[in-house]
Enzyme design. Structure first.
Site, PDB file in Angstrom:
ATOM      1  N   SER A  16      10.802-101.815 -55.196  1.00 42.49           N
ATOM      2  CA  SER A  16       9.691-101.475 -56.096  1.00 42.49           C
ATOM      3  C   SER A  16       9.063-100.139 -55.722  1.00 42.49           C
ATOM      4  O   SER A  16       8.883 -99.815 -54.533  1.00 42.49           O
ATOM      5  CB  SER A  16       8.626-102.570 -56.040  1.00 42.49           C
ATOM      6  OG  SER A  16       9.130-103.777 -56.568  1.00 42.49           O
ATOM      7  N   ASN A  56     -21.001  31.024 -14.479  1.00 44.19           N
ATOM      8  CA  ASN A  56     -20.388  31.503 -13.239  1.00 44.19           C
ATOM      9  C   ASN A  56     -21.454  32.085 -12.307  1.00 44.19           C
ATOM     10  O   ASN A  56     -22.444  32.651 -12.736  1.00 44.19           O
ATOM     11  CB  ASN A  56     -19.345  32.574 -13.563  1.00 44.19           C
ATOM     12  CG  ASN A  56     -18.563  32.988 -12.331  1.00 44.19           C
ATOM     13  OD1 ASN A  56     -17.900  32.156 -11.727  1.00 44.19           O
ATOM     14  ND2 ASN A  56     -18.655  34.257 -11.965  1.00 44.19           N
ATOM     15  N   GLY A 110     -18.758  30.338  -7.174  1.00 41.39           N
ATOM     16  CA  GLY A 110     -18.634  29.061  -7.881  1.00 41.39           C
ATOM     17  C   GLY A 110     -19.061  29.141  -9.327  1.00 41.39           C
ATOM     18  O   GLY A 110     -19.243  30.227  -9.895  1.00 41.39           O
ATOM     19  N   HIS A 147       1.615-101.892 -57.714  1.00 41.68           N
ATOM     20  CA  HIS A 147       1.600-103.155 -56.976  1.00 41.68           C
ATOM     21  C   HIS A 147       2.118-103.009 -55.553  1.00 41.68           C
ATOM     22  O   HIS A 147       1.889-103.860 -54.707  1.00 41.68           O
ATOM     23  CB  HIS A 147       2.412-104.234 -57.737  1.00 41.68           C
ATOM     24  CG  HIS A 147       3.897-104.088 -57.626  1.00 41.68           C
ATOM     25  ND1 HIS A 147       4.650-103.356 -58.515  1.00 41.68           N
ATOM     26  CD2 HIS A 147       4.780-104.600 -56.717  1.00 41.68           C
ATOM     27  CE1 HIS A 147       5.925-103.412 -58.178  1.00 41.68           C
ATOM     28  NE2 HIS A 147       6.026-104.174 -57.075  1.00 41.68           N
ATOM     29  N   ASP A 198     -11.228   9.649 -25.095  1.00 43.03           N
ATOM     30  CA  ASP A 198     -10.762  10.105 -23.780  1.00 43.03           C
ATOM     31  C   ASP A 198     -11.222  11.548 -23.554  1.00 43.03           C
ATOM     32  O   ASP A 198     -12.151  12.015 -24.202  1.00 43.03           O
ATOM     33  CB  ASP A 198      -9.242   9.948 -23.670  1.00 43.03           C
ATOM     34  CG  ASP A 198      -8.488  10.859 -24.617  1.00 43.03           C
ATOM     35  OD1 ASP A 198      -9.144  11.603 -25.393  1.00 43.03           O
ATOM     36  OD2 ASP A 198      -7.247  10.818 -24.607  1.00 43.03           O
ATOM     37  N   ASP A 207      16.636  39.336   9.848  1.00 44.42           N
ATOM     38  CA  ASP A 207      17.915  38.742  10.281  1.00 44.42           C
ATOM     39  C   ASP A 207      18.327  39.366  11.604  1.00 44.42           C
ATOM     40  O   ASP A 207      17.496  39.887  12.340  1.00 44.42           O
ATOM     41  CB  ASP A 207      18.966  38.911   9.202  1.00 44.42           C
ATOM     42  CG  ASP A 207      19.282  40.370   8.884  1.00 44.42           C
ATOM     43  OD1 ASP A 207      18.733  41.243   9.565  1.00 44.42           O
ATOM     44  OD2 ASP A 207      20.060  40.614   7.944  1.00 44.42           O
ATOM     45  N   ASP A 235       1.634-100.029 -64.197  1.00 43.11           N
ATOM     46  CA  ASP A 235       2.019-100.215 -62.786  1.00 43.11           C
ATOM     47  C   ASP A 235       2.457 -98.861 -62.213  1.00 43.11           C
ATOM     48  O   ASP A 235       3.644 -98.570 -62.062  1.00 43.11           O
ATOM     49  CB  ASP A 235       3.138-101.235 -62.688  1.00 43.11           C
ATOM     50  CG  ASP A 235       3.430-101.627 -61.229  1.00 43.11           C
ATOM     51  OD1 ASP A 235       2.593-101.295 -60.357  1.00 43.11           O
ATOM     52  OD2 ASP A 235       4.482-102.239 -60.994  1.00 43.11           O
ATOM     53  N   ASP A 239     -14.755  37.398  -5.631  1.00 46.36           N
ATOM     54  CA  ASP A 239     -15.395  36.330  -6.436  1.00 46.36           C
ATOM     55  C   ASP A 239     -14.619  36.126  -7.737  1.00 46.36           C
ATOM     56  O   ASP A 239     -14.310  37.091  -8.438  1.00 46.36           O
ATOM     57  CB  ASP A 239     -16.835  36.700  -6.743  1.00 46.36           C
ATOM     58  CG  ASP A 239     -17.517  35.632  -7.571  1.00 46.36           C
ATOM     59  OD1 ASP A 239     -17.399  34.438  -7.212  1.00 46.36           O
ATOM     60  OD2 ASP A 239     -18.144  35.983  -8.591  1.00 46.36           O
ATOM     61  N   ASP A 253      -7.936   7.788 -28.467  1.00 41.85           N
ATOM     62  CA  ASP A 253      -9.248   7.408 -28.979  1.00 41.85           C
ATOM     63  C   ASP A 253      -9.068   6.230 -29.930  1.00 41.85           C
ATOM     64  O   ASP A 253      -8.005   6.075 -30.562  1.00 41.85           O
ATOM     65  CB  ASP A 253      -9.907   8.576 -29.726  1.00 41.85           C
ATOM     66  CG  ASP A 253     -10.074   9.805 -28.828  1.00 41.85           C
ATOM     67  OD1 ASP A 253     -10.059   9.629 -27.596  1.00 41.85           O
ATOM     68  OD2 ASP A 253     -10.210  10.909 -29.378  1.00 41.85           O
TER      69      ASP A 253
END
Length: 691
Positions: free
Chosen positions: A627, A152, A156, A479, A276, A116, A530, A134, A239
């Site tokens: 008739s 290991n 890496g 007739h 999964d 400051d 007739d 490492d 799953d």
């Protein structure tokens, strides 16, 4: 001495040069080891090779102290996060305990120094040495997230898998080859990879069960052998196990509750298991078996009966399908009501193209002068008959009613099974009492239209009359039509002067009584038998102005007695001795036969039991030209009906007694003649035209 060693170490560090990130180094505050200036903000980036972490060893720390180091401070930043904040007089090389080494599992970090506006006590700041270290990525809490094994090495690590597994492309997770599993045995067991050990993550396993056609796959899970990871909500987002068969999907299933027994309905089943990247569940195992594929028969063969009858039919079962009563196989030969069908390997029946359809009787036959009402023509349908008007009556054959029904034989039948159709026959003698019958022919009174709707005028070659006794037959004197094949006749008129507006009736045949003597009518003395019938070419349309009269003796109440008043009508001579163009009528009583017989003997005429005597000496009588017309009486049992008891035949002068052919004696001949003529007509060749 310690301070000198530190400076010597820093000097050696500065002499090392490398193009790759440095494995170590030193950083100190501005103006170190003198007091640091005010208002300073400075930062240093530290980077070491990947696969390494960074240790910080503060060999000097002398920074103005304050609460939460809000005045001056040195901070270690990992990305945007603060990993460490220091201030105060901790160690200046001469006093205080040095800070322990700080390990940061990152290959990059940033050191930031802030002061400051005041440094009155001349604090000297800080000095720190960083070193690349490492990391053991396979050691907690770093954790390399290898599925099975972590290895290991300096800078890496790498992952490897158990035998039978392979390393996915992410080089971290292990999976199994489980998508080419084929099961063809009729029975077997299938389990998730590694069961009952934990199944692999990030895997998609497919199992195919393929049985011979005609059999379906049955799947049974053991309740204690099912453990598939589910998400906190209870769904199968993590799953899942899915069963697919014949276009149907069962599942997804997960959790610890085993699926129910599954009848797949197919000989081909796919089992799909997907996982999964998390979880530690043991998986599942199932047993599969075979069963003959069932064929659904409910609602399939509608309106039919199956033989043999079973609750369930399966592959290779065969049944005889017979149509229910009233149904038939439309696509099969006539009279074949059944067929064989077999349950097939795909769960369907053979010969599904055959259906039991309602028997169709076709449209019901119509009837003359009638209507038939129906809405359908298939089994059970009804057809109701009625006549076109009140001038026809429905005559029912046997015990039938006016309704026929479509039978299972494809025929329209009555309730007693008969096929005879009802008939609409003319209602005879319809008499309207509002039409008063009074007056005379000889000294007669004109008739009103429709008063005697059965009257037929014979104009050529002889003037005479006749009466309709049906819609196709005329009763007259022999007739009148003697030697005449095509008399000119009119019906439905009272004024002959208007006949040009009417169509004449066309005779098909004229039939004289076989025992009538066909001598000269002008000198004739014997008019026994007739009577004659004229058959029309076509039926007349009955109505208020054209309707038949009843025949004496054909029903109870149609037997006139001596003294009963009858009526005669015609277009013959009047008291003026001229023929009337108008239809005239009068009233005559039925007289004792002896009255006419005495007069007949005097004039050498023949009077026989086939004749009636009617009239008196009051001047009411028929005359020449009348008739063939009817001698009419009201039915004693039905005062709305008239009948003819006689036919105007001959007389002993006009205005006195008249002699009439007694119709009752000829009922048998009339009926037989009409029936024979109509039977003969039904056998005539097609295309015959009348007249």
């Amino acid at each position: 001495m310690e301070l000198r060693r530190a400076w010597l170490f820093l000097t050696l560090l500065g002499c090392t040069h490398a193009e790759s990130p440095a494995m170590y180094g030193a950083i100190s505050s501005p103006n170190y080891p003198q007091g640091y200036p005010n208002q300073v903000q400075e930062s240093w980036e530290i980077s070491v090779p990947k696969g390494f972490g960074i240790t910080l060893n503060f060999i000097h720390l002398d920074i103005e102290p304050s609460e939460n180091c809000e005045y001056d401070s040195v901070q270690v930043m990992i990305g945007e996060e603060v990993g460490l904040t220091l201030c105060g007089r901790r160690f200046d090389g001469f006093s205080g305990e040095p800070l322990p080494e700080q390990l940061f599992p990152s290959n990059t970090l940033r050191i930031r120094f802030t002061s400051d506006f005041s440094n009155e006590e001349r604090y000297t700041g800080f000095s720190v040495i960083y070193t690349a270290v490492d990391l053991d990525e396979c050691k907690e809490p770093l954790g390399a997230e290898c599925s099975h094994f972590c290895h290991n090495y300096i800078g890496g690590y790498f992952c490897s898998c158990q035998p039978g597994y392979f390393l996915h492309l992410d080089n971290h997770t292990c999976g199994v080859h489980c998508s080419e599993n084929l099961f063809t045995d009729l029975r077997g067991q299938i389990s998730s990879p590694g069961f009952p050990q934990s199944y692999p993550e990030n895997s998609l396993c497919e199992y195919k069960v393929r049985l011979v056609p005609g059999y379906q796959v049955l799947l049974a899970f053991q309740p204690k052998d099912f453990d598939v990871e589910e998400d906190p909500s209870g769904s199968c987002l993590y799953d899942s196990l899915i069963i697919q068969a014949a276009g149907k999907t069962f599942g997804p299933y997960c959790g610890k509750t085993a699926p129910p027994r599954i009848e797949s309905g197919s000989n081909e089943v796919d089992i799909i298991f997907q996982t999964d990247s998390g979880g530690d569940n043991k998986g599942w195992t199932l047993e599969y078996s075979e069963a003959a594929i069932p064929c659904d028969h409910h609602h399939l063969f509608e309106h039919s009966l199956l033989d043999p009858q079973k609750v369930k039919y399966v592959f290779k079962d065969s049944v005889t399908v017979t149509c229910e009563e009233g149904y038939e196989l439309a696509t099969m030969p006539a009279n074949q009501q059944s067929f064989q069908s077999t349950c097939q390997g795909d769960g369907t029946w053979s010969r599904l193209d055959l259906k039991c359809q309602p028997v169709d009787c076709g449209p019901p036959s119509g009837i003359d002068n009638g209507h038939v009402a129906f809405s359908q023509t298939t089994y059970g349908a009804q057809a109701t008959y009625s006549c076109v008007s009140e001038y026809y009556q429905l005559i029912l054959p046997g015990s039938a009613d006016d309704t026929l029904r479509c039978s299972s034989d494809g025929l329209w039948v009555s309730k007693d099974g008969g096929q005879d159709l009802p008939k609409c026959t003319a209602v005879c003698g319809v008499y309207n009492p509002s039409q008063t019958v009074d007056g005379k022919i000889f000294k007669g009174k004109p008739a009103n239209l429709g008063q005697f709707p059965w009257m037929v005028a014979f104009l050529e070659p002889k003037r005479g009359a006749g009466a309709l006794i049906s819609d196709r037959w005329i009763l007259t004197a022999a007739h009148v039509v003697q030697g005449v094949e095509e008399p000119v006749m009119y019906a439905g008129i009272i004024d002959l002067r208007g006949r040009k507006h009417q169509k004449p009736l066309i005779a098909k045949r004229v039939i004289l009584h076989p025992q009538y003597l066909q001598d000269n009518p002008d000198t004739k003395k014997d008019f026994n038998n007739d009577i004659a019938l004229v058959q029309l070419c076509n039926k007349v349309e009955l109505g208020v102005n054209v309707a038949p009269i009843c025949v004496a003796g054909s029903d109870e109440g149609m037997f006139p007695t001596v003294g009963k008043i009858g009526y005669v009508a015609g277009w013959g001579k009047t008291e003026s001795r001229e023929r009337s163009p108008l239809l005239l009528y009068t009233k005559v009583p039925l007289s004792q036969a002896e009255k006419c017989q005495e007069l007949a003997v005097e004039q050498k005429f023949s009077f026989t039991p086939n004749m009636l005597c009617a009239g008196d000496n009051t001047g009411h009588d028929s005359c020449s030209g009348d008739s063939g017309g009817p001698l009419m009486f009201l039915d004693t049992k039905n005062d709305r009906r008239m009948y003819t008891a006689g036919i105007i035949s001959w007389g002993l002068g006009c205005g006195h007694y008249g002699v009439y052919t007694k119709v009752e004696n000829y009922l048998g001949w009339i009926k037989e003649t009409m029936e024979n003529a109509e039977m003969e007509e039904s056998g005539e060749r097609s295309g015959y035209t009348c007249g």
